[in-house]
Design a protein around this motif. Structure first.
Motif, mmCIF file in Angstrom:
data_model
loop_
_atom_site.group_PDB
_atom_site.id
_atom_site.type_symbol
_atom_site.label_atom_id
_atom_site.label_comp_id
_atom_site.label_asym_id
_atom_site.label_seq_id
_atom_site.Cartn_x
_atom_site.Cartn_y
_atom_site.Cartn_z
ATOM 1 N N GLU A 131 1.711 2.552 7.357
ATOM 2 C CA GLU A 131 0.977 2.668 6.116
ATOM 3 C C GLU A 131 0.117 1.418 5.894
ATOM 4 O OE1 GLU A 131 0.768 5.176 4.011
ATOM 5 O OE2 GLU A 131 2.091 6.450 5.191
ATOM 6 N N THR A 132 -1.126 1.637 5.563
ATOM 7 C CA THR A 132 -2.019 0.521 5.238
ATOM 8 C C THR A 132 -2.509 0.615 3.807
ATOM 9 O OG1 THR A 132 -3.929 1.755 6.068
ATOM 10 C CG2 THR A 132 -2.789 0.296 7.621
ATOM 11 N N SER A 133 -2.030 1.604 3.066
ATOM 12 C CA SER A 133 -2.426 1.746 1.680
ATOM 13 C C SER A 133 -1.240 2.240 0.867
ATOM 14 C CB SER A 133 -3.600 2.723 1.540
ATOM 15 O OG SER A 133 -3.204 4.028 1.908
ATOM 16 N N VAL A 134 -1.293 1.964 -0.418
ATOM 17 C CA VAL A 134 -0.248 2.391 -1.342
ATOM 18 C C VAL A 134 -0.920 3.169 -2.464
ATOM 19 C CG1 VAL A 134 1.575 1.639 -2.908
ATOM 20 C CG2 VAL A 134 1.140 0.360 -0.800
ATOM 21 N N ARG A 135 -0.388 4.345 -2.781
ATOM 22 C CA ARG A 135 -0.944 5.147 -3.871
ATOM 23 C C ARG A 135 0.085 5.246 -4.985
ATOM 24 N NH1 ARG A 135 -5.013 8.682 -4.752
ATOM 25 N NH2 ARG A 135 -5.678 8.689 -2.564
ATOM 26 N N LEU A 136 -0.345 4.929 -6.192
ATOM 27 C CA LEU A 136 0.499 4.987 -7.380
ATOM 28 C C LEU A 136 -0.255 5.765 -8.450
ATOM 29 C CD1 LEU A 136 1.373 1.218 -7.243
ATOM 30 C CD2 LEU A 136 2.994 3.038 -6.739
ATOM 31 N N GLY A 137 -0.046 7.066 -8.477
ATOM 32 C CA GLY A 137 -0.820 7.888 -9.388
ATOM 33 C C GLY A 137 -2.285 7.835 -9.014
ATOM 34 N N THR A 138 -3.120 7.405 -9.944
ATOM 35 C CA THR A 138 -4.555 7.309 -9.676
ATOM 36 C C THR A 138 -4.952 5.959 -9.080
ATOM 37 O OG1 THR A 138 -4.964 6.534 -11.939
ATOM 38 C CG2 THR A 138 -5.073 8.920 -11.551
ATOM 39 N N VAL A 139 -3.970 5.066 -8.918
ATOM 40 C CA VAL A 139 -4.236 3.742 -8.359
ATOM 41 C C VAL A 139 -4.003 3.775 -6.847
ATOM 42 C CG1 VAL A 139 -3.591 1.308 -8.369
ATOM 43 C CG2 VAL A 139 -3.532 2.612 -10.500
ATOM 44 N N ARG A 140 -4.965 3.257 -6.088
ATOM 45 C CA ARG A 140 -4.829 3.171 -4.637
ATOM 46 C C ARG A 140 -5.065 1.726 -4.211
ATOM 47 N NH1 ARG A 140 -4.831 6.992 -0.592
ATOM 48 N NH2 ARG A 140 -5.351 6.233 1.501
ATOM 49 N N ILE A 141 -4.124 1.188 -3.447
ATOM 50 C CA ILE A 141 -4.198 -0.188 -2.973
ATOM 51 C C ILE A 141 -4.417 -0.166 -1.472
ATOM 52 C CG2 ILE A 141 -3.025 -2.425 -2.882
ATOM 53 C CD1 ILE A 141 -1.199 -1.372 -5.150
ATOM 54 N N GLU A 142 -5.574 -0.629 -1.018
ATOM 55 C CA GLU A 142 -5.889 -0.705 0.409
ATOM 56 C C GLU A 142 -5.546 -2.109 0.890
ATOM 57 O OE1 GLU A 142 -6.757 1.731 2.215
ATOM 58 O OE2 GLU A 142 -7.356 3.258 0.758
ATOM 59 N N LEU A 143 -4.464 -2.210 1.671
ATOM 60 C CA LEU A 143 -3.964 -3.523 2.065
ATOM 61 C C LEU A 143 -4.883 -4.265 3.036
ATOM 62 C CD1 LEU A 143 -0.189 -2.585 2.385
ATOM 63 C CD2 LEU A 143 -1.372 -3.630 0.443
ATOM 64 N N PRO A 144 -5.420 -3.615 4.097
ATOM 65 C CA PRO A 144 -6.265 -4.370 5.047
ATOM 66 C C PRO A 144 -7.540 -4.913 4.409
ATOM 67 C CG PRO A 144 -5.526 -2.297 6.010
ATOM 68 C CD PRO A 144 -5.222 -2.229 4.546
ATOM 69 N N THR A 145 -8.153 -4.118 3.525
ATOM 70 C CA THR A 145 -9.423 -4.542 2.915
ATOM 71 C C THR A 145 -9.231 -5.226 1.576
ATOM 72 O OG1 THR A 145 -9.706 -2.380 1.846
ATOM 73 C CG2 THR A 145 -10.642 -2.660 4.057
ATOM 74 N N ARG A 146 -7.967 -5.242 1.083
ATOM 75 C CA ARG A 146 -7.644 -5.864 -0.207
ATOM 76 C C ARG A 146 -8.495 -5.247 -1.323
ATOM 77 N NH1 ARG A 146 -4.759 -10.555 0.138
ATOM 78 N NH2 ARG A 146 -5.647 -11.328 -1.802
ATOM 79 N N GLN A 147 -8.620 -3.944 -1.283
ATOM 80 C CA GLN A 147 -9.409 -3.229 -2.289
ATOM 81 C C GLN A 147 -8.499 -2.324 -3.118
ATOM 82 O OE1 GLN A 147 -12.273 0.201 -1.436
ATOM 83 N NE2 GLN A 147 -13.696 -1.503 -1.766
ATOM 84 N N VAL A 148 -8.758 -2.302 -4.413
ATOM 85 C CA VAL A 148 -7.992 -1.464 -5.331
ATOM 86 C C VAL A 148 -8.952 -0.528 -6.055
ATOM 87 C CG1 VAL A 148 -6.507 -1.428 -7.379
ATOM 88 C CG2 VAL A 148 -6.204 -3.208 -5.654
ATOM 89 N N THR A 149 -8.591 0.747 -6.101
ATOM 90 C CA THR A 149 -9.399 1.723 -6.825
ATOM 91 C C THR A 149 -8.542 2.446 -7.850
ATOM 92 O OG1 THR A 149 -8.980 3.435 -5.161
ATOM 93 C CG2 THR A 149 -10.965 2.089 -4.880
#
Length: 229
Positions: A131-149
Motif C-alpha cells: 500500500e502506498t496510499s491510505v483512504r479515510l472516507g473522503t480523505v486520501r493520503i498518498e505516501l510517496p508523493t506526500r499529497q493529501v486530497t
C-alpha cells in the motif's frame, strides 16, 4: 494495545497497570511464570508486548523468557533490578527485545514499549503490504508523493502537518501519546513542544474540514477516527 505484565509484587503491578491503562493499554497481570505462559497460549487473547520481571517466585525470569520465545514472537521487555552488563547480555541473548533496569522513568518505559512494538511490526508491514496510499472516507493520503486530497481536491499541508497525519493514519483508532508524536514527528523531546503539537492538530482539522477526524484523548494524546463508510 494488549500488554502482559509479569510481576509478582501486587502493589507494583497495580501501580504500573494504572499508569499503563491511562496511556491506552489493556493490561493482563500474571503473578508468576506459569501464569504468564498460560496467558500466552495460541488460543489466548494475544499481546503486543510482554513486560517480564526476572524475580519470579516459581521459576527464574530468564527461563520464562526462553520459554516465551519458543512459543511466540511477541516482544519481551525484561524489567529488573539486575543492572550488571552480564545480566543484560544474557537476557538479550535469550531473546528479550529490550532490558529496563529498576528504578526506571515511566516515560522511558512507555517509549521502549512503543519502540519494540514498532520494530516487530515493521517487517510484517514492509513484506505483507504494498500500500502506498491510505483512504479515510473522503480523505486520501498518498505516501510517496506526500499529497493529501479531500473529495478529490488537493489540500496543501506543511511538512510537519503531513508527517503528523501520516503517523496517525498508520493505525486508525489507536491512541498515540503526545510524547510519542513529538518524538517521531519533531525528533525532539516533549518539553516546550506541546503547544506546537496542539497548533498543528488544529490546523489539520481546519484544512481537512473534518474536525472529528482527529480525536483528542484527554491526558494521553490523539487518535485518528476513520469516518464511517
Amino acid at each position: 494495545m494488549r500488554l502482559l505484565l509479569v510481576e509478582d509484587d501486587n502493589h507494583v503491578a497495580a501501580a504500573l497497570s494504572a499508569v499503563l491503562a491511562r496511556h491506552g493499554f489493556h493490561v493482563t497481570h500474571a503473578r508468576n511464570g506459569e501464569e504468564a505462559l498460560q496467558a500466552l497460549v495460541p488460543e489466548g487473547p494475544g499481546f503486543g508486548v510482554v513486560l517480564l520481571d526476572l524475580g519470579l517466585p516459581d521459576q527464574d525470569g530468564y527461563e520464562v523468557c526462553s520459554k516465551i520465545r519458543k512459543r511466540t514472537a511477541t516482544p519481551v521487555i525484561m524489567v529488573t533490578a539486575r543492572s550488571d552488563v552480564r545480566s543484560r547480555i544474557h537476557g538479550l541473548n535469550l531473546g528479550a527485545d529490550d532490558y529496563v533496569v529498576k528504578p526506571y522513568d515511566t516515560g522511558e518505559l512507555l517509549a521502549r514499549i512503543h519502540a519494540v512494538s514498532r520494530r516487530r511490526a515493521a517487517p510484517e508491514e514492509n513484506t505483507g503490504s504494498t500500500e502506498t496510499s491510505v483512504r479515510l472516507g473522503t480523505v486520501r493520503i498518498e505516501l510517496p508523493t506526500r499529497q493529501v486530497t479531500v473529495d478529490g481536491s488537493v489540500v496543501q499541508l506543511t511538512r510537519k502537518e503531513f508527517d503528523l497525519l501520516a503517523l496517525l493514519a498508520q493505525r486508525p483508532g489507536v491512541v498515540f501519546r503526545r510524547e510519542q508524536i513529538i518524538s517521531e514527528v519533531w525528533r525532539t523531546s516533549w518539553e516546550g513542544t506541546g503547544r506546537t503539537l496542539e497548533v498543528h492538530v488544529a490546523s489539520l482539522r481546519a484544512k481537512l474540514r473534518m474536525p472529528a477526524l482527529i480525536e483528542t484523548v484527554r491526558g494521553v494524546g490523539y487518535r485518528l477516527v476513520a469516518p464511517a463508510a
